[in-house]
Motif scaffolding. Structure first.
Motif, PDB file in Angstrom:
ATOM      1  N   GLN A 101       5.425   4.387 -13.096  1.00  0.00           N
ATOM      2  CA  GLN A 101       5.116   4.298 -14.167  1.00  0.00           C
ATOM      3  C   GLN A 101       3.603   4.398 -14.393  1.00  0.00           C
ATOM      4  OE1 GLN A 101       8.306   4.977 -16.028  1.00  0.00           O
ATOM      5  NE2 GLN A 101       6.622   4.724 -17.013  1.00  0.00           N
ATOM      6  N   LEU A 102       2.860   3.775 -13.588  1.00  0.00           N
ATOM      7  CA  LEU A 102       1.372   3.940 -13.675  1.00  0.00           C
ATOM      8  C   LEU A 102       0.875   5.329 -13.427  1.00  0.00           C
ATOM      9  CD1 LEU A 102      -1.596   2.483 -13.984  1.00  0.00           C
ATOM     10  CD2 LEU A 102      -1.376   2.092 -11.547  1.00  0.00           C
ATOM     11  N   GLY A 103       1.167   6.007 -12.435  1.00  0.00           N
ATOM     12  CA  GLY A 103       0.873   7.197 -12.093  1.00  0.00           C
ATOM     13  C   GLY A 103       1.611   8.225 -13.370  1.00  0.00           C
ATOM     14  N   LEU A 104       2.406   8.114 -13.928  1.00  0.00           N
ATOM     15  CA  LEU A 104       2.870   8.896 -14.920  1.00  0.00           C
ATOM     16  C   LEU A 104       2.016   8.959 -15.977  1.00  0.00           C
ATOM     17  CD1 LEU A 104       6.778   9.192 -15.076  1.00  0.00           C
ATOM     18  CD2 LEU A 104       5.420  10.689 -14.414  1.00  0.00           C
ATOM     19  N   LEU A 105       1.677   7.490 -16.318  1.00  0.00           N
ATOM     20  CA  LEU A 105       0.702   7.181 -17.495  1.00  0.00           C
ATOM     21  C   LEU A 105      -0.733   8.101 -17.353  1.00  0.00           C
ATOM     22  CD1 LEU A 105      -0.063   5.606 -19.887  1.00  0.00           C
ATOM     23  CD2 LEU A 105      -0.604   3.764 -18.665  1.00  0.00           C
ATOM     24  N   ILE A 106      -1.168   7.768 -15.939  1.00  0.00           N
ATOM     25  CA  ILE A 106      -2.433   8.663 -15.741  1.00  0.00           C
ATOM     26  C   ILE A 106      -2.280  10.027 -15.866  1.00  0.00           C
ATOM     27  CG2 ILE A 106      -3.926   9.035 -13.731  1.00  0.00           C
ATOM     28  CD1 ILE A 106      -3.450   6.322 -12.721  1.00  0.00           C
ATOM     29  N   SER A 107      -1.317  10.501 -15.450  1.00  0.00           N
ATOM     30  CA  SER A 107      -0.897  11.896 -15.565  1.00  0.00           C
ATOM     31  C   SER A 107      -0.910  12.263 -16.900  1.00  0.00           C
ATOM     32  CB  SER A 107       0.336  12.406 -14.640  1.00  0.00           C
ATOM     33  OG  SER A 107       0.338  13.682 -14.499  1.00  0.00           O
ATOM     34  N   GLY A 108      -0.055  11.827 -17.595  1.00  0.00           N
ATOM     35  CA  GLY A 108       0.007  12.105 -19.026  1.00  0.00           C
ATOM     36  C   GLY A 108      -1.317  11.973 -19.742  1.00  0.00           C
ATOM     37  N   PHE A 113      -0.007   7.497  -6.785  1.00  0.00           N
ATOM     38  CA  PHE A 113      -0.899   8.739  -6.481  1.00  0.00           C
ATOM     39  C   PHE A 113       0.039   9.844  -6.691  1.00  0.00           C
ATOM     40  CE2 PHE A 113      -2.521  11.589  -3.358  1.00  0.00           C
ATOM     41  CZ  PHE A 113      -3.776  11.633  -3.582  1.00  0.00           C
ATOM     42  N   LEU A 114       1.416  10.022  -6.233  1.00  0.00           N
ATOM     43  CA  LEU A 114       1.943  11.237  -6.042  1.00  0.00           C
ATOM     44  C   LEU A 114       2.591  11.725  -7.673  1.00  0.00           C
ATOM     45  CD1 LEU A 114       4.108  11.132  -2.961  1.00  0.00           C
ATOM     46  CD2 LEU A 114       2.268  12.408  -3.310  1.00  0.00           C
ATOM     47  N   THR A 115       2.884  10.504  -8.513  1.00  0.00           N
ATOM     48  CA  THR A 115       3.596  10.743  -9.695  1.00  0.00           C
ATOM     49  C   THR A 115       2.262  11.190 -10.624  1.00  0.00           C
ATOM     50  OG1 THR A 115       3.565   8.431 -10.126  1.00  0.00           O
ATOM     51  CG2 THR A 115       5.603   9.274  -9.462  1.00  0.00           C
ATOM     52  N   SER A 116       1.046  10.725 -10.329  1.00  0.00           N
ATOM     53  CA  SER A 116       0.000  10.922 -11.239  1.00  0.00           C
ATOM     54  C   SER A 116      -0.240  12.472 -11.383  1.00  0.00           C
ATOM     55  CB  SER A 116      -1.244  10.493 -10.629  1.00  0.00           C
ATOM     56  OG  SER A 116      -1.656  10.956  -9.538  1.00  0.00           O
ATOM     57  N   LEU A 117       0.221  13.374 -10.421  1.00  0.00           N
ATOM     58  CA  LEU A 117      -0.057  14.741 -10.667  1.00  0.00           C
ATOM     59  C   LEU A 117       1.047  15.594 -11.196  1.00  0.00           C
ATOM     60  CD1 LEU A 117      -1.013  15.405  -6.547  1.00  0.00           C
ATOM     61  CD2 LEU A 117      -2.527  14.898  -8.622  1.00  0.00           C
ATOM     62  N   LEU A 118       2.344  14.946 -11.362  1.00  0.00           N
ATOM     63  CA  LEU A 118       3.430  15.412 -12.061  1.00  0.00           C
ATOM     64  C   LEU A 118       3.055  16.165 -13.489  1.00  0.00           C
ATOM     65  CD1 LEU A 118       6.346  13.026 -11.108  1.00  0.00           C
ATOM     66  CD2 LEU A 118       5.657  15.436 -10.027  1.00  0.00           C
ATOM     67  N   ILE A 119       3.004  15.471 -14.340  1.00  0.00           N
ATOM     68  CA  ILE A 119       2.642  15.892 -15.819  1.00  0.00           C
ATOM     69  C   ILE A 119       1.338  16.788 -15.768  1.00  0.00           C
ATOM     70  CG2 ILE A 119       2.612  15.092 -18.158  1.00  0.00           C
ATOM     71  CD1 ILE A 119       4.002  12.618 -17.646  1.00  0.00           C
ATOM     72  N   LEU A 177       0.929  -1.203  -0.023  1.00  0.00           N
ATOM     73  CA  LEU A 177      -0.106  -0.104   0.015  1.00  0.00           C
ATOM     74  C   LEU A 177       0.864   1.376  -0.049  1.00  0.00           C
ATOM     75  CD1 LEU A 177      -3.056  -0.829   2.403  1.00  0.00           C
ATOM     76  CD2 LEU A 177      -2.732  -1.005   0.000  1.00  0.00           C
ATOM     77  N   VAL A 178       2.043   1.021   0.671  1.00  0.00           N
ATOM     78  CA  VAL A 178       2.912   2.577   0.605  1.00  0.00           C
ATOM     79  C   VAL A 178       3.571   2.634  -0.263  1.00  0.00           C
ATOM     80  CG1 VAL A 178       4.905   3.240   1.902  1.00  0.00           C
ATOM     81  CG2 VAL A 178       3.190   2.488   3.240  1.00  0.00           C
ATOM     82  N   MET A 179       3.922   1.577  -1.159  1.00  0.00           N
ATOM     83  CA  MET A 179       4.847   1.745  -2.331  1.00  0.00           C
ATOM     84  C   MET A 179       3.668   2.241  -3.413  1.00  0.00           C
ATOM     85  SD  MET A 179       7.912   0.645  -2.134  1.00  0.00           S
ATOM     86  CE  MET A 179       7.773   1.727  -0.540  1.00  0.00           C
ATOM     87  N   THR A 180       2.400   1.807  -3.341  1.00  0.00           N
ATOM     88  CA  THR A 180       1.271   2.273  -4.312  1.00  0.00           C
ATOM     89  C   THR A 180       1.188   3.576  -4.036  1.00  0.00           C
ATOM     90  OG1 THR A 180       0.258   0.040  -4.254  1.00  0.00           O
ATOM     91  CG2 THR A 180      -1.021   2.115  -4.960  1.00  0.00           C
ATOM     92  N   VAL A 240      -8.469   9.292 -10.701  1.00  0.00           N
ATOM     93  CA  VAL A 240      -8.261   8.318 -11.585  1.00  0.00           C
ATOM     94  C   VAL A 240      -7.176   7.441 -10.570  1.00  0.00           C
ATOM     95  CG1 VAL A 240      -7.278   7.149 -13.536  1.00  0.00           C
ATOM     96  CG2 VAL A 240      -8.834   9.282 -13.585  1.00  0.00           C
ATOM     97  N   ALA A 241      -6.057   7.950 -10.181  1.00  0.00           N
ATOM     98  CA  ALA A 241      -5.103   7.230  -9.637  1.00  0.00           C
ATOM     99  C   ALA A 241      -5.486   6.357  -8.395  1.00  0.00           C
ATOM    100  CB  ALA A 241      -3.972   8.023  -9.058  1.00  0.00           C
ATOM    101  N   MET A 242      -6.659   7.227  -7.608  1.00  0.00           N
ATOM    102  CA  MET A 242      -7.253   6.310  -6.489  1.00  0.00           C
ATOM    103  C   MET A 242      -8.253   5.236  -6.968  1.00  0.00           C
ATOM    104  SD  MET A 242      -7.585   6.314  -3.085  1.00  0.00           S
ATOM    105  CE  MET A 242      -6.994   8.243  -2.853  1.00  0.00           C
ATOM    106  N   LEU A 243      -8.790   5.376  -7.895  1.00  0.00           N
ATOM    107  CA  LEU A 243      -9.644   4.264  -8.432  1.00  0.00           C
ATOM    108  C   LEU A 243      -8.768   3.251  -9.159  1.00  0.00           C
ATOM    109  CD1 LEU A 243     -12.535   6.365  -9.917  1.00  0.00           C
ATOM    110  CD2 LEU A 243     -12.553   5.000  -7.887  1.00  0.00           C
ATOM    111  N   LEU A 244      -7.818   3.500  -9.520  1.00  0.00           N
ATOM    112  CA  LEU A 244      -6.767   2.390 -10.460  1.00  0.00           C
ATOM    113  C   LEU A 244      -5.808   1.924  -9.753  1.00  0.00           C
ATOM    114  CD1 LEU A 244      -6.624   3.731 -14.022  1.00  0.00           C
ATOM    115  CD2 LEU A 244      -8.510   2.384 -13.179  1.00  0.00           C
ATOM    116  N   SER A 245      -5.204   2.535  -8.711  1.00  0.00           N
ATOM    117  CA  SER A 245      -4.331   1.999  -7.968  1.00  0.00           C
ATOM    118  C   SER A 245      -4.499   1.710  -6.595  1.00  0.00           C
ATOM    119  CB  SER A 245      -3.038   3.052  -8.177  1.00  0.00           C
ATOM    120  OG  SER A 245      -3.477   4.370  -7.487  1.00  0.00           O
TER     121      SER A 245
END
Length: 373
Positions: free
Chosen positions: A273-280, A194-200, A186-189, A291-296
């Motif tokens: 990578q999942l977070g970056l994909l969602i963000s992009g 969650f954090l990287t989904s906001l970057l791009i 859970l922590v790794m997720t 979306v990150a909350m629902l998919l990860s």
């Protein structure tokens, strides 16, 4: 290669400065995992201890009192002697007792004849608790039967079969041993997706992402540079989780620590990578976070085997769960912690995670192509 290294290091410095300036990200990345470790490790437990039960004893004989003493001797039960069935029912209705144990007037005579009956009424609102309490009370009854049989030098009236029970992998029966390894997933997720989904998405909203289009930076370099600072944060959190598992919760590490670390880093990369994909794909911070909350995070919590045994869910859910990276990582890390090395399983799960990582890198690169919609 020299050009790649120069561009990559420049992007890493940029992303690191941006991450340090955003203190909310640092707070989520460093403080929230510690909170989760303490909250789940100390606050969440499936064990039943000191469960209050009301005991109605119509038989006041020494044998009946011996039965009550057996209930008192259990660390899982907290019996309370009540004078009447009406009082016991009141306690059960108020939630002050989880069960009622009632001994009949002729309990001693029934026990001597080998036909003793004890009435057990359990609050069935929590079905798991009800089943657990039934097992504990049955254990106390069996101990009284056995002591009575030993006293007269005969067989137990509960039957001629003696059950010798052994528990493997979690011999203490402590649910913390089951929960803490899964908590690492859970922590790794959380740190990854969650954090990287906001970057791009943040850069698209601020208009700074288009500025990279006029630079020689390539999509793969952007992908690697954006995940590097959060990879460092994830490694710090992984170390904290492993230290907490070992020294705070005394969870044994029976498998290879190296396999645990490698699998955890691989899963962290998949989550990043999942977070970056969602963000992009979303290009919007609010949408990306939802979306990150629902998919990860929610699938990692509910559909990975962290809480529920996936063998007990419908077939469709089982199929969906096998698509989730968290499912494979969760099974691997729990096995490595509690059961020991299973090299075939480790290779299989790591291969699946590696394949998912490569597919996500390819998909993320396509979202970072230098073009405007």
């Amino acid at each position: 290669m020299v050009g790649f290294t120069r561009r990559y290091m420049a992007l890493v410095r940029k992303e690191t400065r941006q991450m340090v300036r955003d203190r909310s990200n640092l707070g989520v990345g460093l403080l929230l995992p510690v909170t989760l470790i303490l909250l789940f490790g100390y606050g969440l437990s499936f064990d039943v201890k000191n469960a209050p039960i009301a005991v109605v004893m119509a038989d006041q004989s020494p044998t009946a009192r011996q039965f009550y003493s057996a209930l008192e001797g259990s660390t899982y039960l907290a019996p309370k002697w009540v004078s009447s069935m009406a009082e016991a029912e009141t306690l059960l209705g108020r939630g002050e007792a989880d069960a009622i144990v009632r001994l009949p007037v002729d309990f001693t005579r029934q026990l001597a004849a080998g036909q003793a009956q004890v009435q057990l009424l359990v609050n069935g609102i929590d079905a798991t608790l009800a089943a657990t309490l039934e097992g504990y009370v049955n254990g106390a009854i069996a101990s009284v039967f056995q002591q009575q049989a030993d006293r007269v030098g005969g067989k137990s009236s509960a039957g001629g079969v003696t059950l010798v029970q052994r528990i493997w992998f979690n011999e203490t029966g402590d649910s913390t041993w089951y929960l803490v390894p899964g908590l690492i997933a859970l922590v790794m997720t959380l740190i990854g997706a969650f954090l990287t989904s906001l970057l791009i998405a943040r850069e698209w909203e601020r208009g700074t992402f288009e500025a990279l289009f006029v630079t020689p930076v390539r999509p793969l370099e952007m992908v690697l540079a954006k995940i590097t600072p959060f990879m460092v944060i994830g490694i710090i959190d992984l170390v904290l989780c492993l230290l907490a598992a070992k020294f705070l919760f005394q969870v044994p590490v029976r498998g290879s620590l190296l396999v645990i670390v490698i699998a955890s880093l691989l899963y962290l990369l998949v989550s990043l990578q999942l977070g970056l994909l969602i963000s992009g794909v979303t290009r919007n911070q609010f949408q990306a976070s939802q979306v990150a909350m629902l998919l990860s995070f929610l699938p990692a919590l509910m559909l990975s085997g962290f809480i529920f045994d996936l063998r007990n869910v419908p077939l469709v859910i089982q199929v969906v769960s096998q698509i989730l990276p968290a499912t494979h990582y969760m099974a691997l890390i729990k096995t490595q912690f509690l059961a020991g090395n299973d090299w075939l399983m480790a290779l299989q799960k790591c291969a699946i995670l590696l394949l998912q990582l490569l597919l996500m890198i390819i998909a993320t690169r396509r979202t970072l192509l230098k073009k405007l919609d």
